[in-house]
Structures are given as structure tokens and as C-alpha cells.
Design a protein around this motif. Structure first.
Motif, short mmCIF file in Angstrom:
data_model
loop_
_atom_site.label_atom_id
_atom_site.label_comp_id
_atom_site.label_asym_id
_atom_site.label_seq_id
_atom_site.Cartn_x
_atom_site.Cartn_y
_atom_site.Cartn_z
N PHE A 20 4.26 -5.25 -0.43
CA PHE A 20 3.07 -5.10 -1.28
C PHE A 20 3.16 -3.99 -2.32
O PHE A 20 2.62 -4.14 -3.42
CB PHE A 20 1.80 -5.01 -0.45
N PRO A 21 3.84 -2.86 -2.03
CA PRO A 21 3.98 -1.88 -3.11
C PRO A 21 4.62 -2.50 -4.36
O PRO A 21 4.17 -2.26 -5.48
CB PRO A 21 4.87 -0.80 -2.50
N LEU A 22 5.63 -3.32 -4.16
CA LEU A 22 6.28 -3.98 -5.30
C LEU A 22 5.33 -4.95 -6.00
O LEU A 22 5.20 -4.93 -7.23
CB LEU A 22 7.53 -4.74 -4.81
N TYR A 23 4.61 -5.80 -5.22
CA TYR A 23 3.74 -6.80 -5.85
C TYR A 23 2.58 -6.13 -6.59
O TYR A 23 2.19 -6.59 -7.66
CB TYR A 23 3.19 -7.79 -4.81
N ASN A 24 2.04 -5.06 -6.02
CA ASN A 24 0.95 -4.36 -6.69
C ASN A 24 1.40 -3.76 -8.01
O ASN A 24 0.69 -3.79 -9.01
CB ASN A 24 0.38 -3.26 -5.80
N ASP A 25 2.60 -3.21 -8.00
CA ASP A 25 3.10 -2.60 -9.23
C ASP A 25 3.37 -3.66 -10.30
O ASP A 25 3.01 -3.49 -11.46
CB ASP A 25 4.39 -1.82 -8.94
N ASN A 41 11.72 -1.06 -2.62
CA ASN A 41 10.61 -0.78 -3.54
C ASN A 41 11.20 -0.42 -4.90
O ASN A 41 11.24 0.73 -5.30
CB ASN A 41 9.76 0.37 -3.01
N TYR A 42 11.65 -1.46 -5.60
CA TYR A 42 12.40 -1.27 -6.84
C TYR A 42 11.69 -0.40 -7.86
O TYR A 42 12.32 0.28 -8.65
CB TYR A 42 12.66 -2.63 -7.50
N THR A 43 10.35 -0.47 -7.87
CA THR A 43 9.63 0.17 -8.99
C THR A 43 8.77 1.34 -8.56
O THR A 43 8.23 2.04 -9.39
CB THR A 43 8.70 -0.86 -9.66
N THR A 44 8.60 1.57 -7.26
CA THR A 44 7.64 2.59 -6.85
C THR A 44 8.25 3.69 -6.00
O THR A 44 7.54 4.55 -5.51
CB THR A 44 6.48 1.95 -6.06
N SER A 45 9.57 3.67 -5.80
CA SER A 45 10.19 4.71 -4.99
C SER A 45 11.47 5.17 -5.68
O SER A 45 12.35 4.37 -5.99
CB SER A 45 10.50 4.17 -3.59
#
Length: 423
Positions: free
Chosen positions: A79-84, A411-415
Motif C-alpha cells: 500500500f505505501p507504493l499504491y498510495n504514492d 517500496n520503490y518510491t517511499t523508502s
DNA sequence: TCTGGGGTCCTAGGACCC
DNA sequence: TCTGGGGTCCTAGGACCC
């Protein structure tokens, strides 16, 4: 008279699967599914998987053979990825409309001025989103929300439409409605469509032809609104500024059956930590807390509803330790040592804006300021370094009760530590 | 063996009040 | 023996959505 204003519904195609494909190109031409928490059910399917007839929501263990046979790729939810990715999508949409209403993680209604020809506009929008985010979307354009949803479905189902469907009152539309079943209507689900069917109403065109009074009597105001919208009369408002959220729910099924109070406490604490963080992120406080425990509903002979306990707070709060203290009291009351639990959760309700709270005595205010600073610091650290870098000891460290998530993508975009590398 | 999570709105019915 | 009725608020449960 100028033509009536139009609405567009923009909706991501197979959204979670598409997010995974953006960062892992080898998945682009392979059948792919994304699983729910605990790797339990299918919650997103690529077109190839839909074509195989695998339904939404089916448990993974029921399709083991097909997965093997068709070499279906599997991802756990991220979900961190989808939310971003959702935020990126919404940013692009913002530039295309004067007004828009975000409806869900992958959907937004856009208001199109009547001076703009809708088809070229929608085609350009679609191309722009694909270029900027890598996500394929479909666009449905119509005079009401229900018709825009329907148009979007028609665009998705027909590859010849290039992902865009503009609602028009013509022969083609008429004949389509004669063969489209009622469950395709937004707001008519399984129960209602069955009810309609037993009353001889099978297709959308039959529903439209039904008398309004009958719809009102049997389907209530909600059904009547849908009926009106299908008659091109808007009844659903356009919410440009998001309304204050009414409740926050955090719950998880366990990876195993749990019967120890200690493990349940860890789970409840974990859920309250994230619920309180959400409260603070939207500057709200909760006025009531509800706790529920459930046993394995598939194992029970009789249908078991989860047991719940609630507590109303004298002073609404967003302070994690205060919420946990109440949560534990409720848990101890509800807990039965001989019971095996499969799921635990909390619901915060009666949410209100933090600044609207009444003021208390001076000493309390000083105390509150300290607590607020502590929470702010914790949130800041977690935002910067990734969630749960700092949490409360009561949430446990190894979380023996938590479910599995064996195929989670990075988490490609948030970590920072999981950014994709270019060589 | 293995079966998701997070929301909203509406309605019926009970409690309570006058 | 006869024993009101209307309004409001709250809650649980059902239906839907993604």
C-alpha cells in the motif's frame, strides 16, 4: 442554451497490478495478481488473469492449479507504493480540470466545462497520465456520476474505444442498455440486483423504464437517486473539498490463531498506533473507541459475529498512549482465555477537528502541549525514516501474530533504501 | 492447511421525553 | 375496565463501494 456540463470519471485499469508493472517491466506481458493481507485473496488482476475467468476476491488456495498452469505472477499488497502512485495520478489530473473530486485510491471525477469538446480532451488526458505516471486509465464522460461510471465500464470493456467512452443518447447506447445487466449500475450490488431480477427487471433499460414510485418504495432514496441519475438528472453532489472523515478503522487477520492476551495486546496497540497517527495527520481527534475480536468465521459451525466493546471519551483525543490505555481496558473485558481469535481491530469514531475542541484548565493545557510535542516528534521521525521506526513498546517487536506477505515488492518510491537502481 | 481491509450512507427500532 | 401520540436521538445492522 449551452449544453449541460459534463463529468468525467477517470479510473485506473487494474490499478495495483499496474503499479507493480511500472517498476518491474518484466511483469508487463505476464499474467499478474496482487493479494490481500496475509496473502489471502486476489484483490487485483491483470487483464490476462481476468480473461482466464479468475474472479475478484477469490482465496489464493482455490486457484493454485491455475497459477501453476498459466505461470501467473504473484505480488503481496504494497500500500505505501499504491498510495504514492495514487498521489502522482491525482497531481496530473489536477492540471486537467478546474474542479475535481477524488473518489478512491484510483478514481476521480472531473468537471469539464461545456466549451471543451470532450473526446479530444479525454484522449489527451489519458495519454498524459500514461506518459507521466506509467499508469493506464479509462475515461467515461456523461452528464451525471452514475452515467459517467457506466461509461467508464463501457470504455474498459471495449478495447476499440481506446479507453474513452462519451455518453450519447443514440441507437448504439439504447441497444447496449438492453443487454447490460442491472449489476453493472454503480450502487446496485448483488442483493439489489437479485431483488430486481425476481421482479422481472434484468437489464439497465428495464430498470430505467420502471416507474419511479416503485423504485422509491422498494429501493429507498438511494435507489431513487440512482434511477434519476440514469435519467440524466444529477442527484449526487460534487464534493470538491474532501469532507471530514467520520471514522478510522484498523484491523488485521492474524497469520495463526491467537489466544494469549499478550499477543492480542500487541495487535491492539499496533492498530491504535497507526490509527492515532492517521488522526494527527488529518488534524482530528476521536470521541469514541470501539474494539472488536473475531474467531475464524470459516471454521465456526454457527455464524459468529465479532464481539465488540465501545467507550466514549469525555475529552476527544489523538494522544496514542491515552487511546492504548482505554483499548487495553476494553480488551481485558472482552477477552476470553478459552477462545481462539483470528482477527482483532479497533474503530475510532466521532471524529472532530482538533482546533474546535473546547479549552481546559491551564495545567491540563501545559500537559497537553507536552504530549502533542512528543507525538509530533514521533510522527516526524516515522515520516522521514519509514513507518514504525519509532513506536510504543506495547506494540511488540517480533509480532508473532502478524500475517505473511511473502511476495511484497520493494517500496520503490517511499523508502530511501528501496529506490530502484539504474545501472 | 490456506478465505482482506477500509470506508460510506440509510433504515428500522428502541429509549426517552413531553 | 379504560391506559396517547408525536418527536428526537441513538445504535445496530444491512447494503453498497473500492
Amino acid at each position: 442554451m449551452p449544453p449541460p456540463p459534463l463529468l468525467a470519471l477517470v479510473d485506473g485499469n487494474n490499478f495495483f497490478c499496474s503499479c507493480e508493472r511500472v517498476f518491474d517491466p518484466k511483469l508487463r506481458f505476464l499474467p499478474l495478481i496482487v493479494l490481500s493481507n496475509n496473502d489471502g485473496c486476489v484483490i487485483s488482476r491483470s487483464q490476462e488473469v481476468k480473461d482466464l475467468g479468475i474472479p475478484m476476491g477469490i482465496p489464493l488456495f482455490k486457484i493454485k492449479d491455475q497459477i501453476h498452469q498459466h505461470q501467473i505472477q504473484i505480488r503481496s499488497t504494497n500500500f505505501p507504493l499504491y498510495n504514492d502512485m495514487s498521489q502522482r495520478l491525482m497531481q496530473t489530473l489536477k492540471r486537467f480540470a478546474v474542479k475535481n473530486e477524488i473518489y478512491s485510491i484510483d478514481e476521480s471525477f472531473l468537471w469539464i466545462p461545456s466549451t471543451i469538446p470532450p473526446r479530444p480532451w479525454a484522449l489527451e488526458l489519458r495519454a498524459k497520465i500514461l506518459h507521466e505516471t506509467g499508469l493506464p486509465v479509462s475515461v467515461g464522460v456523461a452528464p451525471t456520476k452514475v452515467l459517467a461510471k457506466l461509461s467508464n465500464r463501457l470504455a474498459k470493456k471495449r478495447p476499440s474505444t481506446a479507453g474513452v467512452w462519451i455518453w450519447e443518447n443514440n441507437r448504439e447506447t439504447e441497444s447496449l442498455l438492453k443487454i447490460t445487466p442491472c449489476e453493472e449500475i454503480w450502487g446496485i450490488g448483488g442483493k439489489l440486483s437479485l431483488f430486481l431480477k425476481t421482479n422481472g427487471i434484468q437489464t439497465i433499460s428495464e430498470f430505467i423504464a420502471t416507474e419511479r414510485g416503485w423504485v422509491r418504495q422498494h429501493l429507498g432514496v438511494t435507489g431513487e437517486r440512482i434511477w434519476m441519475e440514469l435519467h440524466q438528472v444529477p442527484t449526487l453532489g460534487f464534493e470538491e473539498t474532501p469532507q471530514l472523515q467520520k471514522s478510522i478503522l484498523c484491523s488485521r487477520s492474524f497469520g495463526k490463531e491467537v489466544s494469549s492476551l499478550e499477543e492480542l495486546k500487541e495487535a491492539i496497540s499496533t492498530h491504535l498506533v497507526s490509527a492515532a497517527e492517521k488522526l494527527r495527520s488529518q488534524k482530528t481527534v476521536a470521541g469514541a473507541i470501539h474494539l472488536f475480536l473475531a474467531s475464524n468465521r470459516f471454521k465456526e459451525k454457527k455464524s459468529s459475529t465479532p464481539s465488540t466493546l465501545s467507550h466514549r471519551l469525555l475529552i476527544p483525543t489523538d494522544y496514542t498512549p491515552a487511546l492504548i490505555e482505554i483499548g487495553f481496558k476494553l480488551l481485558e473485558k472482552l477477552y476470553r482465555p478459552d477462545q481462539k481469535y483470528k482477527k482483532a481491530g479497533i474503530l475510532l469514531s466521532d471524529l472532530q477537528e482538533r482546533n474546535h475542541q473546547q479549552l481546559h484548565w491551564f495545567e491540563e493545557t501545559v500537559q497537553e502541549e507536552k504530549q502533542q510535542r512528543l507525538m509530533e516528534t514521533m510522527d516526524r521521525i516515522n515520516r522521514h525514516w519509514g513507518c514504525e521506526k519509532i513506536t510504543l513498546g506495547s506494540s511488540g517487536l517480533n509480532k508473532s501474530w502478524s500475517g505473511k506477505s511473502s511476495q511484497r515488492s520493494p517500496n520503490y518510491t517511499t523508502s530511501w533504501s528501496e529506490l530502484p537502481l539504474v545501472r
